[in-house]
Design a protein around this motif. Structure first.
Motif, PDB file in Angstrom:
ATOM      1  N   THR A  44      -7.280  25.392  24.278  1.00  0.00           N
ATOM      2  CA  THR A  44      -6.126  25.081  25.134  1.00  0.00           C
ATOM      3  C   THR A  44      -6.585  24.524  26.475  1.00  0.00           C
ATOM      4  O   THR A  44      -6.051  23.522  26.972  1.00  0.00           O
ATOM      5  CB  THR A  44      -5.267  26.340  25.358  1.00  0.00           C
ATOM      6  OG1 THR A  44      -4.775  26.803  24.095  1.00  0.00           O
ATOM      7  CG2 THR A  44      -4.081  26.037  26.270  1.00  0.00           C
ATOM      8  N   LYS A  45      -7.592  25.154  27.071  1.00  0.00           N
ATOM      9  CA  LYS A  45      -8.120  24.691  28.361  1.00  0.00           C
ATOM     10  C   LYS A  45      -8.752  23.310  28.234  1.00  0.00           C
ATOM     11  O   LYS A  45      -8.565  22.440  29.092  1.00  0.00           O
ATOM     12  CB  LYS A  45      -9.146  25.695  28.895  1.00  0.00           C
ATOM     13  CG  LYS A  45      -8.541  27.016  29.353  1.00  0.00           C
ATOM     14  CD  LYS A  45      -9.631  27.976  29.838  1.00  0.00           C
ATOM     15  CE  LYS A  45      -9.039  29.306  30.268  1.00  0.00           C
ATOM     16  NZ  LYS A  45     -10.092  30.266  30.685  1.00  0.00           N
ATOM     17  N   LYS A  47      -8.066  20.975  26.024  1.00  0.00           N
ATOM     18  CA  LYS A  47      -7.034  19.962  25.803  1.00  0.00           C
ATOM     19  C   LYS A  47      -6.402  19.536  27.134  1.00  0.00           C
ATOM     20  O   LYS A  47      -6.176  18.341  27.373  1.00  0.00           O
ATOM     21  CB  LYS A  47      -5.960  20.478  24.849  1.00  0.00           C
ATOM     22  CG  LYS A  47      -6.384  20.471  23.389  1.00  0.00           C
ATOM     23  CD  LYS A  47      -5.249  20.913  22.488  1.00  0.00           C
ATOM     24  CE  LYS A  47      -5.644  20.824  21.027  1.00  0.00           C
ATOM     25  NZ  LYS A  47      -4.552  21.266  20.127  1.00  0.00           N
ATOM     26  N   GLU A  48      -6.113  20.496  27.978  1.00  0.00           N
ATOM     27  CA  GLU A  48      -5.531  20.167  29.285  1.00  0.00           C
ATOM     28  C   GLU A  48      -6.535  19.386  30.131  1.00  0.00           C
ATOM     29  O   GLU A  48      -6.161  18.441  30.838  1.00  0.00           O
ATOM     30  CB  GLU A  48      -5.102  21.448  30.008  1.00  0.00           C
ATOM     31  CG  GLU A  48      -3.914  22.146  29.375  1.00  0.00           C
ATOM     32  CD  GLU A  48      -2.691  21.245  29.253  1.00  0.00           C
ATOM     33  OE1 GLU A  48      -2.369  20.553  30.255  1.00  0.00           O
ATOM     34  OE2 GLU A  48      -2.080  21.212  28.177  1.00  0.00           O
ATOM     35  N   LYS A  51      -6.613  15.808  28.706  1.00  0.00           N
ATOM     36  CA  LYS A  51      -5.409  15.055  29.054  1.00  0.00           C
ATOM     37  C   LYS A  51      -5.457  14.589  30.506  1.00  0.00           C
ATOM     38  O   LYS A  51      -5.085  13.453  30.819  1.00  0.00           O
ATOM     39  CB  LYS A  51      -4.149  15.895  28.810  1.00  0.00           C
ATOM     40  CG  LYS A  51      -3.772  16.010  27.353  1.00  0.00           C
ATOM     41  CD  LYS A  51      -2.331  16.461  27.162  1.00  0.00           C
ATOM     42  CE  LYS A  51      -2.100  17.872  27.647  1.00  0.00           C
ATOM     43  NZ  LYS A  51      -0.712  18.313  27.361  1.00  0.00           N
ATOM     44  N   GLU A  52      -5.928  15.470  31.378  1.00  0.00           N
ATOM     45  CA  GLU A  52      -6.049  15.104  32.788  1.00  0.00           C
ATOM     46  C   GLU A  52      -7.098  14.006  32.977  1.00  0.00           C
ATOM     47  O   GLU A  52      -6.892  13.046  33.727  1.00  0.00           O
ATOM     48  CB  GLU A  52      -6.419  16.339  33.611  1.00  0.00           C
ATOM     49  CG  GLU A  52      -6.525  16.068  35.106  1.00  0.00           C
ATOM     50  CD  GLU A  52      -6.876  17.311  35.901  1.00  0.00           C
ATOM     51  OE1 GLU A  52      -7.168  17.174  37.100  1.00  0.00           O
ATOM     52  OE2 GLU A  52      -6.864  18.420  35.321  1.00  0.00           O
ATOM     53  N   LYS A  57      -0.140  11.899  28.478  1.00  0.00           N
ATOM     54  CA  LYS A  57       0.834  12.981  28.368  1.00  0.00           C
ATOM     55  C   LYS A  57       0.655  13.785  27.078  1.00  0.00           C
ATOM     56  O   LYS A  57       0.995  14.970  27.030  1.00  0.00           O
ATOM     57  CB  LYS A  57       2.255  12.415  28.417  1.00  0.00           C
ATOM     58  CG  LYS A  57       2.615  11.791  29.760  1.00  0.00           C
ATOM     59  CD  LYS A  57       4.046  11.290  29.757  1.00  0.00           C
ATOM     60  CE  LYS A  57       4.420  10.695  31.113  1.00  0.00           C
ATOM     61  NZ  LYS A  57       5.824  10.190  31.127  1.00  0.00           N
ATOM     62  N   GLU A  58       0.151  13.130  26.040  1.00  0.00           N
ATOM     63  CA  GLU A  58       0.054  13.794  24.739  1.00  0.00           C
ATOM     64  C   GLU A  58      -1.296  13.539  24.074  1.00  0.00           C
ATOM     65  O   GLU A  58      -1.831  12.423  24.146  1.00  0.00           O
ATOM     66  CB  GLU A  58       1.142  13.272  23.788  1.00  0.00           C
ATOM     67  CG  GLU A  58       2.564  13.555  24.216  1.00  0.00           C
ATOM     68  CD  GLU A  58       3.578  12.944  23.267  1.00  0.00           C
ATOM     69  OE1 GLU A  58       4.707  13.448  23.236  1.00  0.00           O
ATOM     70  OE2 GLU A  58       3.247  11.965  22.566  1.00  0.00           O
TER      71      GLU A  58
END
Length: 204
Positions: A44-45, A47-48, A51-52, A57-58
């Motif tokens: 999860t971390k 992926k964020e 994305k950044e 956005k996806e």
């Protein structure tokens, strides 16, 4: 050539052929897919973080089934069942696929600024998923830059004669794409994909 880069101190692998396309192969530090429940928080971390880094956005990923099914990504759509290649033509999404022994093939149409990634195991290679992706992109092969990523090598990829015969039919020249050791056939899966692309007209 491949080289290591970093995202916030975490290693990723890139190719110098794709200087105009943001791309990378993840490492153990940047893993974004795993069946292990204990990896969920890290994924999860990551992926964020990704994305950044990509300013999208996806992150979208298909359900891979060793098919030759190909689709275009669509904003807001995250479900791509039974799909082993995705074509990306918008700046709001990024695509990721999962690979073990199978061959990753990144394709970039430099003229139309469209990218794609294909998952080519032996079944996908037999069905020529990489060249079919270019056809669906409606790209001129001469405008395509192709990067074949890390995958199993000829030293270790043993196949039966039935698979070898199917692979041979996908290219005109295959003399350097196999070896026989102890009466067993070993094939260069990356090489078969590269040869298919070369014979289609992809220059690099």
């Amino acid at each position: 050539m491949f080289y290591f880069d970093e995202i916030n101190g975490k290693r990723i692998l890139k190719s110098d052929l794709l200087q105009n396309l943001e791309h990378f192969f993840t490492t153990k530090e940047t893993v974004i897919k795993s069946a292990k429940p204990e990896m969920e928080n890290l994924i999860t971390k990551n992926k964020e973080l990704i994305k950044e880094y990509l300013q999208v956005k996806e992150l979208v990923s298909p359900t891979q089934t060793h098919s030759a099914n190909i689709d275009f990504t669509k904003i807001g759509k995250t479900d791509y069942p039974d799909t082993d290649a995705l074509i990306l033509n918008n700046p709001y999404q990024a695509v990721y696929l999962n690979f073990a022994d199978c061959t990753p093939v990144i394709l970039y149409d430099k003229k139309n600024n469209v990218g794609a990634i294909a998952h080519a195991g032996w079944k996908g290679t037999v069905q020529q998923i990489a060249t079919k992706t270019i056809e669906i992109m409606q790209a001129n092969p001469k405008d395509i830059i192709a990067v074949i990523g890390p995958a199993i090598s000829i030293c270790c990829y043993e196949v039966g004669n039935d698979v070898f015969e199917k692979l041979k039919k996908t290219v005109k020249s295959y003399n350097n794409l196999f070896t026989i050791k102890n009466n067993k056939i070993y094939v260069d899966l990356k090489g078969f994909n590269a040869q298919q692309l070369k014979e289609l007209g992809v220059k690099k």
